[in-house]
Design a protein around this motif. Sequence first.
Motif, PDB file in Angstrom:
ATOM      1  N   PHE A  14      54.840  -8.649 -13.853  1.00  0.00           N
ATOM      2  CA  PHE A  14      56.056  -7.881 -13.602  1.00  0.00           C
ATOM      3  C   PHE A  14      55.688  -6.485 -13.121  1.00  0.00           C
ATOM      4  N   PRO A  18      60.012  -3.665 -15.876  1.00  0.00           N
ATOM      5  CA  PRO A  18      60.702  -4.878 -15.428  1.00  0.00           C
ATOM      6  C   PRO A  18      62.206  -4.765 -15.681  1.00  0.00           C
ATOM      7  N   ARG A  20      65.732  -5.902 -16.897  1.00  0.00           N
ATOM      8  CA  ARG A  20      66.108  -6.714 -18.070  1.00  0.00           C
ATOM      9  C   ARG A  20      66.434  -8.152 -17.680  1.00  0.00           C
ATOM     10  N   GLU A  21      67.055  -8.342 -16.501  1.00  0.00           N
ATOM     11  CA  GLU A  21      67.378  -9.707 -16.084  1.00  0.00           C
ATOM     12  C   GLU A  21      66.123 -10.513 -15.776  1.00  0.00           C
ATOM     13  N   HIS A  22      65.046  -9.856 -15.310  1.00  0.00           N
ATOM     14  CA  HIS A  22      63.786 -10.560 -15.077  1.00  0.00           C
ATOM     15  C   HIS A  22      63.150 -10.951 -16.413  1.00  0.00           C
ATOM     16  N   ALA A  25      65.091 -13.886 -17.731  1.00  0.00           N
ATOM     17  CA  ALA A  25      64.723 -15.105 -17.009  1.00  0.00           C
ATOM     18  C   ALA A  25      63.376 -15.640 -17.493  1.00  0.00           C
ATOM     19  N   PHE A  26      62.443 -14.734 -17.802  1.00  0.00           N
ATOM     20  CA  PHE A  26      61.139 -15.137 -18.333  1.00  0.00           C
ATOM     21  C   PHE A  26      61.317 -15.942 -19.619  1.00  0.00           C
ATOM     22  N   GLU A  29      63.075 -19.364 -19.029  1.00  0.00           N
ATOM     23  CA  GLU A  29      62.125 -20.347 -18.492  1.00  0.00           C
ATOM     24  C   GLU A  29      61.214 -20.837 -19.603  1.00  0.00           C
TER      25      GLU A  29
END
Length: 108
Positions: A14, A18, A20-22, A25-26, A29
């Motif tokens: 990242f 990073p 917050r939405e990334h 998503a981490f 997943e």
Amino acid sequence: MLVACVAEGAALGFLRPPAREHAAAFWQERAARLAAGRAVQFAAWSGGVLAGAVTLRLDMPEKRRHRAVLSDLMAHPAFRRRGLGRALLRAAEGPGAGGGAAAARPRG
């Protein structure tokens, strides 16, 4: 925890800081991989706070199904230098951590 680790320089793929939405998503997943039986997650908690985590990935190619890959070892900056990372690695390196893998090795 992911945001705090990356902000302190953790190499988790990242950019700093990073979004917050990334980070969300981490973890989404990761949850899907766990639900599908393709990984085992080890976590350390302190006072209800996620202090550290490491993932044991079991979704290896056919010729490597006897192995697993350790990835994304994280220790929240507030809990570093206490042996947390070492304890997480020891837990995950157990004989495939119950996932059937004969060997678990850190990635990299």
